[in-house]
Write a protein that holds these residues in place. Structure first.
Motif, mmCIF file in Angstrom:
data_model
loop_
_atom_site.group_PDB
_atom_site.id
_atom_site.type_symbol
_atom_site.label_atom_id
_atom_site.label_comp_id
_atom_site.label_asym_id
_atom_site.label_seq_id
_atom_site.Cartn_x
_atom_site.Cartn_y
_atom_site.Cartn_z
ATOM 1 N N THR A 126 0.590 -1.208 -0.060
ATOM 2 C CA THR A 126 -0.182 0.037 0.024
ATOM 3 C C THR A 126 0.942 1.188 -0.130
ATOM 4 O OG1 THR A 126 -0.097 0.261 2.411
ATOM 5 C CG2 THR A 126 -1.628 -1.263 1.483
ATOM 6 N N TRP A 127 0.178 2.407 -0.070
ATOM 7 C CA TRP A 127 1.039 3.558 0.000
ATOM 8 C C TRP A 127 1.737 3.793 1.326
ATOM 9 C CZ3 TRP A 127 0.581 7.383 3.933
ATOM 10 C CH2 TRP A 127 -0.570 7.106 4.623
ATOM 11 N N LYS A 128 1.543 3.070 2.499
ATOM 12 C CA LYS A 128 2.420 3.252 3.643
ATOM 13 C C LYS A 128 3.128 1.971 3.873
ATOM 14 C CE LYS A 128 -1.882 2.045 6.419
ATOM 15 N NZ LYS A 128 -2.839 2.257 7.328
ATOM 16 N N GLN A 129 2.965 0.940 3.040
ATOM 17 C CA GLN A 129 3.781 -0.453 2.881
ATOM 18 C C GLN A 129 4.203 -0.443 1.599
ATOM 19 O OE1 GLN A 129 2.572 -2.958 6.920
ATOM 20 N NE2 GLN A 129 1.530 -3.427 5.018
ATOM 21 N N PRO A 130 5.027 0.231 1.122
ATOM 22 C CA PRO A 130 5.294 0.338 -0.661
ATOM 23 C C PRO A 130 5.723 -0.893 -0.971
ATOM 24 C CG PRO A 130 6.164 2.255 0.513
ATOM 25 C CD PRO A 130 5.689 1.411 1.560
ATOM 26 N N GLU A 131 6.707 -1.825 -0.294
ATOM 27 C CA GLU A 131 7.074 -3.008 -0.792
ATOM 28 C C GLU A 131 6.123 -4.092 0.086
ATOM 29 O OE1 GLU A 131 8.925 -0.211 -1.865
ATOM 30 O OE2 GLU A 131 9.728 -0.465 0.091
ATOM 31 N N ASP A 138 7.455 5.495 6.211
ATOM 32 C CA ASP A 138 7.873 6.574 7.345
ATOM 33 C C ASP A 138 9.141 7.205 7.036
ATOM 34 O OD1 ASP A 138 5.474 5.996 8.479
ATOM 35 O OD2 ASP A 138 6.530 4.704 10.292
ATOM 36 N N ASP A 139 10.248 6.744 6.254
ATOM 37 C CA ASP A 139 11.170 7.397 6.141
ATOM 38 C C ASP A 139 11.363 7.822 4.620
ATOM 39 O OD1 ASP A 139 11.416 5.064 4.463
ATOM 40 O OD2 ASP A 139 13.386 4.338 4.874
ATOM 41 N N ARG A 140 10.160 8.128 3.817
ATOM 42 C CA ARG A 140 10.002 8.706 2.676
ATOM 43 C C ARG A 140 8.966 9.592 2.537
ATOM 44 N NH1 ARG A 140 9.583 2.836 -0.588
ATOM 45 N NH2 ARG A 140 10.426 1.494 1.116
ATOM 46 N N LEU A 141 8.958 10.200 3.540
ATOM 47 C CA LEU A 141 8.008 11.401 3.568
ATOM 48 C C LEU A 141 7.809 12.474 2.578
ATOM 49 C CD1 LEU A 141 7.305 11.606 7.561
ATOM 50 C CD2 LEU A 141 6.144 9.983 6.297
ATOM 51 N N ASP A 142 9.008 12.707 2.291
ATOM 52 C CA ASP A 142 9.213 13.583 1.136
ATOM 53 C C ASP A 142 9.461 12.963 -0.189
ATOM 54 O OD1 ASP A 142 11.803 12.640 1.496
ATOM 55 O OD2 ASP A 142 12.759 14.218 1.217
#
Length: 316
Positions: A126-131, A138-142
């Motif tokens: 999902t968008w919050k668990q990309p893999e 959480d470490d890709r907020l930007d």
């Protein structure tokens, strides 16, 4: 379109509502560039990938509009979810398409997507668990938010009072107005050594030299903006537009592609992604395009927001 460039879900119909609830607070508009409209064009008389419908060039008339300078980030999408309770289609379906080499655990792969073995369906991606399970954004907020469908993107756009750009608006902004150029920065061809954007370097899909420093997505402002102030209109992630995907050609393959696009209600995406390379998926050109069903989502699809210019305001 279950093509080389992104994983398609395939049926185009989720049977669920994805718009934000009416009680949700309005989101904050992002930084934008004012784009002057007028008579312009979309497409090209020099198409590279004929079946994609890159040509012919055709005239269009655009109103003034505003376009956000960057794609919507993970952090901003998280604010939308927190405010509205929105559940993305990937979450509802329970899986999404992941670029398999991104996986830390190859055993998570549940099977290929179409004829592209580098794409795999991952349960729980999902968008919050990309893999998928065990991964976190959480470490890709930007970074640009990914694993969002066209329907999810429209729900976000409604929340901030905007919309998805049309294909013509997207091209007009990327070209810097009514002029012909191949890329947002001009006509200079990127190579594995001359880096302008986040695309693949090396031999796809077996070796990425990482000359640009990124294997997957990059932060939305990783590369210098173009002269208008837009970031990453080429590469990084495909960007949903508001338009249906159609091919303007009388050839039999084009007619078959149109039949498929109508059946799945395919929408146009622009800009290419971190997986593009001239030898494999030469779609980071301004005129290049792709079509996916509106419920599709993957590791390399995102979006940016456009806004209508108020009637009493004109772009200089």
């Amino acid at each position: 379109m279950s093509g080389c460039c992104s994983g398609a879900r395939g049926d185009g119909h989720s049977g669920v509502s994805v718009k934000a609830g009416p009680a949700a607070s309005r989101g904050t508009r992002g930084e934008t560039v004012a784009v002057k409209g007028g008579e312009t064009f979309v497409g090209t008389h020099d198409p590279v990938i004929l079946l994609d419908g890159e040509g012919p060039e055709r005239k269009v008339l655009l109103q003034d509009f505003h376009l956000e300078v960057e794609t919507v980030t993970v952090g901003r999408f998280a604010q939308f979810v927190e405010a509205t309770g929105h559940v993305t289609e990937s979450e509802r379906f329970g899986s999404s398409a992941v670029f398999a080499p991104l996986l830390d655990d190859p055993e998570l792969a549940t099977g290929g997507v179409g004829n592209t073995p580098w794409w795999t369906r991952i349960d729980g991606a999902t968008w919050k668990q990309p893999e998928g399970p065990g991964s976190s954004a959480d470490d890709r907020l930007d970074h640009p938010v990914t694993h969002v469908s066209w329907n999810d993107a429209r729900a976000f756009a409604q929340w901030v009072g905007g919309r998805l750009p049309t294909e013509a608006e997207w091209e007009h902004a990327a070209r810097g107005g009514n002029r012909r150029r191949r890329y947002p920065w001009g006509d200079e061809e990127p190579t594995d050594e001359r880096i302008f954007c986040n695309i693949w370097q090396g031999r796809f899909p077996h070796g990425n030299t990482l000359q640009d420093g990124y294997f997957g997505t990059a932060p939305v402002r990783s590369f210098p903006p173009d002269e208008a102030g837009f970031y990453n209109l080429a590469g990084n992630v495909w960007e949903w537009t508001g338009d249906p995907f159609r091919v303007r050609s009388l050839s039999r393959p084009a007619r078959e592609r149109n039949d498929q696009a109508r059946r799945f209600s395919d929408k146009v995406l622009k800009g290419g992604s971190f997986l593009c390379h001239k030898s494999y998926c030469y779609r980071y050109r301004i005129a290049a395009r792709m079509g996916l069903s509106p419920d599709s989502a993957s590791s390399n699809t995102g979006f940016r927001i456009a806004y209508d210019t108020p009637p009493d305001t004109r772009v200089p």
